[in-house]
Enzyme design. Sequence first.
Site, PDB file in Angstrom:
ATOM      1  N   SER A   1      22.570  38.284  68.368  1.00 35.55           N
ATOM      2  CA  SER A   1      21.912  39.140  69.347  1.00 35.55           C
ATOM      3  C   SER A   1      22.748  40.379  69.639  1.00 35.55           C
ATOM      4  O   SER A   1      23.033  41.164  68.750  1.00 35.55           O
ATOM      5  CB  SER A   1      21.604  38.337  70.614  1.00 35.55           C
ATOM      6  OG  SER A   1      20.828  39.081  71.510  1.00 35.55           O
TER       7      SER A   1
ATOM      8  N   ASP B   1      18.153  45.842  70.816  1.00 38.19           N
ATOM      9  CA  ASP B   1      19.411  45.231  70.401  1.00 38.19           C
ATOM     10  C   ASP B   1      19.333  44.856  68.918  1.00 38.19           C
ATOM     11  O   ASP B   1      18.275  45.005  68.294  1.00 38.19           O
ATOM     12  CB  ASP B   1      19.759  44.042  71.297  1.00 38.19           C
ATOM     13  CG  ASP B   1      18.808  42.873  71.166  1.00 38.19           C
ATOM     14  OD1 ASP B   1      17.689  43.058  70.648  1.00 38.19           O
ATOM     15  OD2 ASP B   1      19.160  41.760  71.598  1.00 38.19           O
TER      16      ASP B   1
ATOM     17  N   ASP C   1      18.924  42.291  67.022  1.00 41.43           N
ATOM     18  CA  ASP C   1      17.845  41.442  66.482  1.00 41.43           C
ATOM     19  C   ASP C   1      16.486  41.787  67.094  1.00 41.43           C
ATOM     20  O   ASP C   1      15.501  41.092  66.852  1.00 41.43           O
ATOM     21  CB  ASP C   1      18.168  39.960  66.646  1.00 41.43           C
ATOM     22  CG  ASP C   1      18.228  39.510  68.092  1.00 41.43           C
ATOM     23  OD1 ASP C   1      18.720  40.279  68.938  1.00 41.43           O
ATOM     24  OD2 ASP C   1      17.801  38.385  68.393  1.00 41.43           O
TER      25      ASP C   1
ATOM     26  N   ASP D   1      14.996  41.666  70.003  1.00 42.54           N
ATOM     27  CA  ASP D   1      14.219  40.859  70.945  1.00 42.54           C
ATOM     28  C   ASP D   1      14.356  41.388  72.372  1.00 42.54           C
ATOM     29  O   ASP D   1      13.604  40.997  73.255  1.00 42.54           O
ATOM     30  CB  ASP D   1      14.595  39.370  70.878  1.00 42.54           C
ATOM     31  CG  ASP D   1      16.025  39.076  71.284  1.00 42.54           C
ATOM     32  OD1 ASP D   1      16.834  40.015  71.410  1.00 42.54           O
ATOM     33  OD2 ASP D   1      16.359  37.879  71.459  1.00 42.54           O
TER      34      ASP D   1
END
Length: 578
Positions: free
Chosen positions: A144, A303, A305, A307
Amino acid sequence: MNYKELYDEWLNNPCFDETTKEELRNISDDDNEIKERFYKELEFGTAGLRGIIGAGTNRMNEYTVRKATQGLANYILKVGGSDKGVAIAYDSRRMSPEFADVAALCLNANGIKAYVFETLRPTPELSFAVRELNCIAGINITASHNPAEYNGYKVYWEDGAQITPPHDTGIMDEVKAVTDYASLKNMSKDEAIAAGLYNTIEGKVDDDYMSALRKQVKRQDCIDKMKDQIKIVYTPLHGTGNIPARRILKELGFENVYVVEEQEKPDGNFPTVSYPNPEAAEAFEMALKLAKEKDADLVLATDPDADRLGVYVKDTKSGEYISLTGNMSGCLLADYEISQIKETTGIPEDGALIKTIVTTNMADAIAKYYGVKLIEVLTGFKYIGQQILGFEQSGKGQYLFGFEESYGCLIGTHARDKDAIVATMALCEAAAYYKTKNMTLWDAMIEMYERYGYYKDGIQAITLKGIEGLNKIQEVLETLRNNTPEKFGKYKVLSARDYKMNTIKNIATGEVTETGLPNSNVLYYDLEDGAWLCVRPSGTEPKIKFYYGIKGSSLEDADKLSEELGNEVVNMIHDMIG
């Protein structure tokens, strides 16, 4: 074995490769580093794995990834899900593609098919793909928003959400039961492909994901009117969001989308930021510079990834760009989405807005205003996904919107995790809608404060690294658990919730009731004047987090009250940890 014996085992066991052994030989004179790498196994928790990349039992490497995957494979075989396969995605971090293949080939060696994206993809698309491909599970290789030295491993179940009971504990038990690294199954990629076990996910899933996003648009008419007047600056922060975010905005018709060139390409070293986190002001420095050059209406950052979404909006009165917290952007989207559902199709009688326990109480006010049910769940978007699954299985309840304070929300049910791509799309749509009313997103935010109240929410996090740090975190929690404070700052404690003990204690009467939520090491305090405070250890970082919220009489009053409570919390933490 103690940490030194484990270190020697890795140096001498033929199952570990020479590159790993060379890395370990280079720290032979650093006892503390050896201890940090080997004093424990990298814990497979309810969110999977997350840790620093490197050799050792307490690090992210091909062996700890294979060990986790062997445990997952054993669980899948135990529940009879091997014929459905596992979808695998990965982000831009160092070793992400390699770890994805390690996981896939371990599954393959256990007779389980793997479906692997050909290149990096966002977390929400992995969640979407699990259901689209009818898989039993999903794996996402990502850490993340953590710093560059980290990577991680998230596990999803067949509903597309991260694992929840009973699957989380079942998988954790299977991973713990794997103790011999030499016993982990593996096969070559060529053999796996030839056997039909290793499969590449084709572009159709990308197209279907985009189609699912477009179905969530409420006011294409407003986009069509304002598509050449809205100016958007976007940065993927060297992560996975670049292609899908730009694609959906282009397909919807937005003409003025400016991407931060220096942060456009994937790069696991994150060279322009020390911390690729859309919560951090540093992450927006380049985007804000570009926004001022282009006179942008809004500035967006996903960010690595993709999400979670960070947001700045322009206040045309002052000419300044204002940062929206996750609570603010979540409420802005919740209010927009539910208002448009009301205007276009009508709000269903069993409609629900879902938030986590550490999310702003403004969500409660929004739910009350629209007459929809508010559902509160534990921290972690998987619990919001669990509610969506419950709606589907029972035929009762309709998901309208869900969000958490940590910059994550979901519009629609195509995914069962936070989706910054759909949030990017929806915020740009909302900007177009409000522009037809000669309003900015900041104007809409102010209007919400005037309607619902001046809510202000904050978080204080203390990082306590290493073995001693973990012990300190537990000491703080146990001290608070066993001795409920009378006050936090000037706010008297009205009730204390202990989600580990499943109790809610009314301080005035002493009456104790149940929380009604799953077991979790979390403490929550309802305070007077509509304030609250919650304490929990981070599930992904060596931190203890204190969340809090107040309700003021104006923006200035709310800022003042929030700062005062935040300072009191920090002082209390430092007194407790010494």
